[in-house]
Design a protein around this motif. Sequence first.
Motif, mmCIF file in Angstrom:
data_model
loop_
_atom_site.group_PDB
_atom_site.id
_atom_site.type_symbol
_atom_site.label_atom_id
_atom_site.label_comp_id
_atom_site.label_asym_id
_atom_site.label_seq_id
_atom_site.Cartn_x
_atom_site.Cartn_y
_atom_site.Cartn_z
ATOM 1 N N ALA A 9 3.283 1.906 6.155
ATOM 2 C CA ALA A 9 2.158 2.300 5.312
ATOM 3 C C ALA A 9 0.874 1.571 5.667
ATOM 4 C CB ALA A 9 2.504 2.053 3.848
ATOM 5 N N HIS A 15 -1.179 11.159 12.617
ATOM 6 C CA HIS A 15 -2.449 10.949 11.935
ATOM 7 C C HIS A 15 -3.596 11.453 12.804
ATOM 8 C CE1 HIS A 15 -5.034 8.846 9.048
ATOM 9 N NE2 HIS A 15 -5.781 8.549 10.092
ATOM 10 N N GLU A 18 1.151 4.759 16.635
ATOM 11 C CA GLU A 18 1.325 5.939 15.790
ATOM 12 C C GLU A 18 2.779 6.428 15.834
ATOM 13 O OE1 GLU A 18 -0.502 6.893 13.563
ATOM 14 O OE2 GLU A 18 0.132 8.914 13.068
ATOM 15 N N PRO A 68 7.842 13.317 10.671
ATOM 16 C CA PRO A 68 6.564 12.625 10.475
ATOM 17 C C PRO A 68 5.472 13.256 11.329
ATOM 18 C CG PRO A 68 8.349 11.041 10.721
ATOM 19 C CD PRO A 68 8.917 12.383 11.055
ATOM 20 N N GLN A 69 4.290 13.353 10.741
ATOM 21 C CA GLN A 69 3.185 14.019 11.435
ATOM 22 C C GLN A 69 2.141 13.021 11.882
ATOM 23 O OE1 GLN A 69 2.579 16.552 8.015
ATOM 24 N NE2 GLN A 69 3.211 18.347 9.198
ATOM 25 N N GLN A 77 -2.021 15.377 8.949
ATOM 26 C CA GLN A 77 -0.874 15.229 8.058
ATOM 27 C C GLN A 77 -1.034 16.063 6.808
ATOM 28 O OE1 GLN A 77 -1.936 11.049 8.370
ATOM 29 N NE2 GLN A 77 0.230 10.566 8.179
ATOM 30 N N MET A 82 0.851 -1.197 0.000
ATOM 31 C CA MET A 82 0.000 0.000 0.000
ATOM 32 C C MET A 82 0.883 1.242 0.000
ATOM 33 S SD MET A 82 -2.859 1.101 2.815
ATOM 34 C CE MET A 82 -3.770 -0.410 2.690
ATOM 35 N N SER A 83 0.564 2.190 -0.831
ATOM 36 C CA SER A 83 1.409 3.375 -0.912
ATOM 37 C C SER A 83 1.154 4.290 0.284
ATOM 38 C CB SER A 83 1.123 4.138 -2.198
ATOM 39 O OG SER A 83 -0.120 4.783 -2.075
ATOM 40 N N ASN A 84 2.091 5.196 0.477
ATOM 41 C CA ASN A 84 1.944 6.169 1.551
ATOM 42 C C ASN A 84 0.707 7.019 1.335
ATOM 43 O OD1 ASN A 84 2.852 7.421 3.899
ATOM 44 N ND2 ASN A 84 3.688 9.102 2.717
ATOM 45 N N GLU A 110 8.444 5.752 9.158
ATOM 46 C CA GLU A 110 8.337 6.661 8.011
ATOM 47 C C GLU A 110 9.661 7.388 7.762
ATOM 48 O OE1 GLU A 110 5.685 10.551 7.214
ATOM 49 O OE2 GLU A 110 4.535 8.814 7.882
ATOM 50 N N ARG A 164 4.725 4.053 13.704
ATOM 51 C CA ARG A 164 4.527 4.348 12.281
ATOM 52 C C ARG A 164 5.372 5.555 11.858
ATOM 53 N NH1 ARG A 164 2.345 7.822 9.208
ATOM 54 N NH2 ARG A 164 1.474 9.070 10.888
ATOM 55 N N ARG A 223 -2.824 5.473 2.384
ATOM 56 C CA ARG A 223 -3.183 5.274 3.784
ATOM 57 C C ARG A 223 -3.681 6.563 4.443
ATOM 58 N NH1 ARG A 223 0.761 7.527 6.397
ATOM 59 N NH2 ARG A 223 2.829 7.511 5.500
#
Lengths: 459, 145
Positions: B140, A455, B123, A452-453, A458, A1-3, B130, B126, A6
């Motif tokens: 992902a 979820h 999270e 990275p932010q 984002q 699955m691509s970034n 990343e 993840r 998601r």
Amino acid sequence: MSNQTRKLPRRKFLKTAGATFAAATCGFPHVIPSGVLAAPGRKGANDRIYVAHIGVGGRGRGLWRELENLRKTGDAASIALCDVDQRSLARSEQDKIVQGTEIYRDYRAVLDRKDIDAVVIGTPDHWHAVQFVHAAEAGKHIYCEKPACCTIEEGKAMVAAARKAGIASQIGSQGRSQPEAYLMHRYIASGILGKVQHVECFHYPSPVDTSGTRDSDPPPELDWDKWLGPLRWRPYNAQYCPGKFRWFLESGGGQIRDRGAHVMSCAMWWLGADGTGPVEIEATGTPPNQGIWDSAVLMHVQYTFKSPDWIMTWTQKPQDQLPTAEERKPEELNDEITKITRPGYGAIYHGEQGTCMHWGGDGGTWAERKVRQWKPASNTTEVYKSPGHFEDWFAGIRTGKKTIMNVEAGVGVAFLCVLGNLSYMLGRRIQWDPVKKEIIGDEHARRLMGRPQRHPYQL
Amino acid sequence: MTSEELIAQIQSSDPDIRTKAWLSAGDVGSPALRSLAQLAVEGELEVGRAAKRAIWQIVRTSGALKFTDDRRRSVIKELVALLDNGQPVELRREVLWMLSEIGSDPGEIKAIAALLGHPDLREDARCALERIPGGKEKSAVSAGN
């Protein structure tokens, strides 16, 4: 699955999570967006611009007030307010600031309104990029408080989003629009200093948190999760907000990002250096000796520019080592320019043939006497005189002209602040490619160009 | 400075001694990590903060080294050990972000990916993946889970 797949699309989020759309305070009708009545995609000269304010505590509240002149002339109408802290919204109601507007807790609901032409973003710094990009994607013109971004990747995303949407943007380094900033610009651009070799920015220290405050439950009025937004989760601590986010490297970044985004903004504008950048950044500093805040108390950063060759330094030094502010005579004061109320920061411009100096650089900008008294020769090249920071932005919305602190320029200045802090954090020199806008070598530092932010907050 | 001296000074009641100590932690490196982690969790408020800053200082000093450098590898190895279930969530969250800056090996990617199902850490795991080269594909599948 691509970034990509998601990520939950913003609109889908609204449907699934339910927008927090609080009750209207005054039943103000939704209006026809001004763009409908003008040329496609452009506001007419007489069209009112309908504005939403995202973030109305602290500086956001100040921005609401600063738009008052344009509301009085009928150029602007503020029709929506949004904040994650009920106390800020309640304070606005007490002041009757919100008369005729609707109130929101979630900015995404604001962006979904088709009758809103433009947004004023006055949220904590770690929110700027996400809200800016989402607003641009929704086709809104944007005024965003400085500093533009917290990371290099955020800044690049903001510029790309603004270009793609074709919106008018203004970053809140309003020092560029101040009357005496114009005088400084005119003086330096005339060449009277010769080639400027060194811009020496000075500022008083960042504060130390001596409160000993422990983590606790957030106040019931504050949506802590939404306040954190893209930042990684951590427990609430009263030393984060309101306003205190400035002293965290992750968010406000200390004085270098809070005021550096003003003082260095003036330098880049006056020297015609927007769009350029340094090739090397080296910072040293003194951390706080206690407390939860982590931005440098004292700090020295050197930015080395090439072709043309010059340096800029940013120094946070003890109060007793700051340059003395010039005393103003009564006859030098007027309604616009009063005494120097912020003597603790500014910059000295060192040229081959002389120096000049200013204090402040934000909402208050004061030029030294010789600059103010200088009379340009008839053949002196004129420089742009801003009608005011909001007024300049509105001109950009109406005509498509480039604004004085457009997002490209704002991000360029924010990069200086970000890179200074990065060098300080890592304790080593950083090599920078000002064309590609990326760190050269140093794999660790390159990783820190982005963050990275969390979820779903984002880009 | 030895690891023992660092730990002693981090526990000083004098904020300037604590600060000088954590600023020097980078040269001490991985041998101090476990004791510092314990202080970060159990120490008095300001001692805990100084200990946490010392760990970050070790991480960021090692980040200047090559991936294969033994000193960097030993820091990473200690950090991965701190992801263990027996450690408090607050510490493990911090460690995930440390690994996001210097992790590089399939081994630590696997250790981080194992936390993608953790209710409080998924999270952060993840986000860490990343940032690490080769870790993004692992992350992902978990956004917002």
